[in-house]
Every structure is written in C-alpha cells, then in structure tokens.
Design an enzyme around this catalytic site. Sequence first.
Site, PDB file in Angstrom:
ATOM      1  N   THR A 126       0.823  -1.201   0.000  1.00 27.67           N
ATOM      2  CA  THR A 126       0.000   0.000   0.000  1.00 27.67           C
ATOM      3  C   THR A 126       0.857   1.250   0.000  1.00 27.67           C
ATOM      4  O   THR A 126       1.982   1.247   0.524  1.00 27.67           O
ATOM      5  CB  THR A 126      -0.907   0.013   1.248  1.00 27.67           C
ATOM      6  OG1 THR A 126      -1.551   1.280   1.374  1.00 27.67           O
ATOM      7  CG2 THR A 126      -0.101  -0.224   2.522  1.00 27.67           C
ATOM      8  N   ASP A 127       0.305   2.340  -0.536  1.00 27.01           N
ATOM      9  CA  ASP A 127       1.019   3.623  -0.482  1.00 27.01           C
ATOM     10  C   ASP A 127       1.119   4.175   0.930  1.00 27.01           C
ATOM     11  O   ASP A 127       1.911   5.079   1.204  1.00 27.01           O
ATOM     12  CB  ASP A 127       0.368   4.650  -1.416  1.00 27.01           C
ATOM     13  CG  ASP A 127      -1.087   4.965  -1.081  1.00 27.01           C
ATOM     14  OD1 ASP A 127      -1.636   4.409  -0.113  1.00 27.01           O
ATOM     15  OD2 ASP A 127      -1.693   5.768  -1.831  1.00 27.01           O
ATOM     16  N   GLU A 128       0.337   3.628   1.863  1.00 30.69           N
ATOM     17  CA  GLU A 128       0.350   4.148   3.228  1.00 30.69           C
ATOM     18  C   GLU A 128       1.683   3.937   3.939  1.00 30.69           C
ATOM     19  O   GLU A 128       1.957   4.591   4.946  1.00 30.69           O
ATOM     20  CB  GLU A 128      -0.796   3.536   4.040  1.00 30.69           C
ATOM     21  CG  GLU A 128      -2.163   3.932   3.515  1.00 30.69           C
ATOM     22  CD  GLU A 128      -3.300   3.450   4.389  1.00 30.69           C
ATOM     23  OE1 GLU A 128      -3.211   3.605   5.624  1.00 30.69           O
ATOM     24  OE2 GLU A 128      -4.276   2.915   3.838  1.00 30.69           O
ATOM     25  N   TYR A 150      -1.342  -0.283  11.229  1.00 32.32           N
ATOM     26  CA  TYR A 150      -1.545  -0.987   9.954  1.00 32.32           C
ATOM     27  C   TYR A 150      -0.411  -0.713   8.975  1.00 32.32           C
ATOM     28  O   TYR A 150       0.216  -1.639   8.445  1.00 32.32           O
ATOM     29  CB  TYR A 150      -2.878  -0.575   9.322  1.00 32.32           C
ATOM     30  CG  TYR A 150      -2.940  -0.879   7.836  1.00 32.32           C
ATOM     31  CD1 TYR A 150      -2.846  -2.195   7.378  1.00 32.32           C
ATOM     32  CD2 TYR A 150      -3.048   0.141   6.899  1.00 32.32           C
ATOM     33  CE1 TYR A 150      -2.871  -2.472   6.016  1.00 32.32           C
ATOM     34  CE2 TYR A 150      -3.075  -0.132   5.537  1.00 32.32           C
ATOM     35  CZ  TYR A 150      -2.989  -1.435   5.100  1.00 32.32           C
ATOM     36  OH  TYR A 150      -3.008  -1.703   3.752  1.00 32.32           O
ATOM     37  N   LYS A 154       2.514  -3.182   7.384  1.00 27.57           N
ATOM     38  CA  LYS A 154       2.724  -3.398   5.956  1.00 27.57           C
ATOM     39  C   LYS A 154       4.147  -3.024   5.550  1.00 27.57           C
ATOM     40  O   LYS A 154       4.763  -3.701   4.715  1.00 27.57           O
ATOM     41  CB  LYS A 154       1.710  -2.598   5.139  1.00 27.57           C
ATOM     42  CG  LYS A 154       0.304  -3.157   5.179  1.00 27.57           C
ATOM     43  CD  LYS A 154       0.196  -4.578   4.631  1.00 27.57           C
ATOM     44  CE  LYS A 154       0.425  -4.651   3.136  1.00 27.57           C
ATOM     45  NZ  LYS A 154       0.211  -6.033   2.622  1.00 27.57           N
TER      46      LYS A 154
END
Length: 325
Positions: A126-128, A150, A154
């Site tokens: 994810t870009d997060e 989260y 990741k």
Amino acid sequence: MRVVITGVAGFIGSRFTEIMLERAEQMDYDDIVLLDALTYSGRRENLVNALLDSRVTFVEASINDKQVTDDLLRGAHAVVHFAAESHVDNSIDGARVFYETNVLGTQQLLESAREGGVERFVHVSTDEVYGSITEGSWREDHLLEPNSPYSSAKAGSDLAALAYHRTFALNVMVTRCSNNYGLRQFPEKMLPLFVTNLIDGKRVPLYGDGLHVREWLHVDDHCQAIMLVLERGRPGEIYNIGGDTELTNIELTHRLLKLCGQDDSMIEYGTDRLGHDRRYSVDWSKIKNELGYEPRVDFDGGLEGTVQWYHDHEEWWRPLKDRRG
C-alpha cells in the site's frame, strides 16, 4: 503450473482471482490454489464463480500455518500475496493481530516460498507505508514513514519481502497501490460505508475537516497492474500503482451524495482519526514506462458503477452491516 493466491476472499483478492482465471490459460496456470483464513472481511460468497472452475482448489487456513504454506508452495511457480489485516481503525483499536498477520504471516510465506522453489512472488502492499506527503508524489525509493499500526505492519512486510530477495535471491516484487474502490469492498471502508449509509437514509461520518487527500484507483486497474508485475516485473523491484484521480474526502463525499440523491445535511463531521495521514500521492511512472500500465477505468464512470452495484446488491452488504452494528 501452479499459482497460489492468498487473501482471495477479500475485496481485491477475489477480483484478482476472477481476472487471473480469465488469463490462466494464456499464462499456463492449470493449478490455481486459493488460500484464505476467512476472517471477518473474507467471504466465501466472493468466490462463488471461481470455485466452479475445475482448475481451482480452495484452502481455508492461515498464512501463519507453516505446514499449510509449506505444502501449498512446494513446487509452485508463483505466489500472489494479498492476505493482510487492512483496516486502519481496527489497527488503532487492536494492533497485535496486524503484526502477527502482516509481518509474521508474510515471513512464513516467504520462507515456504524459498524452501519450495517458488519462481515468482508478488507481495501486494500500500502507499500508506510512505506516510504523508504535502506536495508532489512518492517514488518507489522514498523513505518509509508509516504512521499507523496498519501501515507500519505493511512496511515491515515489504522490508521482509525485499530482504528475502537480497539475502536468498527469491524473485520477489512489491507493489504499492493507492486507495482502491469497486464492487465487494467491505463496508467498513469509507466509500462503501458512505454509500450503504446513504441507501439507508443515514448520515455519513466524515473525519475531521474532510480535507484529507487520497488518490483513487479502480480495483480492476489495480488487478491488471498486478498481472503485469506477475508476468514481467523485475525481481527485487517495487512498483507504485496509481489511479490518476486525486480528491479530498469532502470532494468524494459530495460526489457520493449526488449519486445517491442526497445533500450536505447528510454529512456528520466527527473527531479526526488518530495519526490520520493528510495526503497520499504515488508517482507511478515506473510501472507505466517499464510494463505499459495505464488506468483504464474512467473515475466518474467507475464511481457511478460502484454506487449502482451497492444499490443492486443489498443482499451482499446488508448482513455485514447488521453483524457489525
């Protein structure tokens, strides 16, 4: 050849499975193993059509189960790894399972892949993991600065995947996508939550001032990009996947209100989420230039089609909202 896909009963994994089945013969995959623990957001109903295919085997198990992953990955040609705990709010309420699944589960898969001779391993992220960016867009070599349990879990899984490439020469590729939307997204996420609330005549809960910015990507475009990486991505590389549509949360909310025939009185502003990233934006020129990726789904049409899907499939989302209150 065998391909193992994890997290197949969720939103993105189930759609990828459908697209994979359309391409399986072309890619010479005649043994397609679907692995999912069927936790709260994973639904066997999402796989109804896939399970009718004679090439498909479904296994209900955790990616942390060494015996299962060793058995399934031994001799497999490829792994596409979606399985993860993914809802930021849940990670704030209870972080431990995010690290157990996202970091340790990924490490178990990587180890089974290494021992089992897997030739290609696509780790979906994810870009997060990049944190928050005020202006411009992240390239793949940007520093990782995750701000939630989260996203930090990741980020940890990304680093584990890349370490297995560098240390053990496992042919790992990492993808980092922007916010997905589309059919069968679990109604805890913003877009399906808002749409299903509006269908029920309920207000929509908007965090803070609504000016947080996200880049939106249709799930079909995301899956097509992952297919490109699986087929032709370079081992050890990271590929950002973007959708080319950037909106504030309030702008998206206004679009959803219009599509659902409602007005601003249905917005309920609330306290901002803890550690809420202000803006995400990925530079996806690398996957465009190397693999020819371009988003195909027009955002306005894709959004309208998604809203209509939730209108037409109340039987899919109603039990989920009733169960979670």
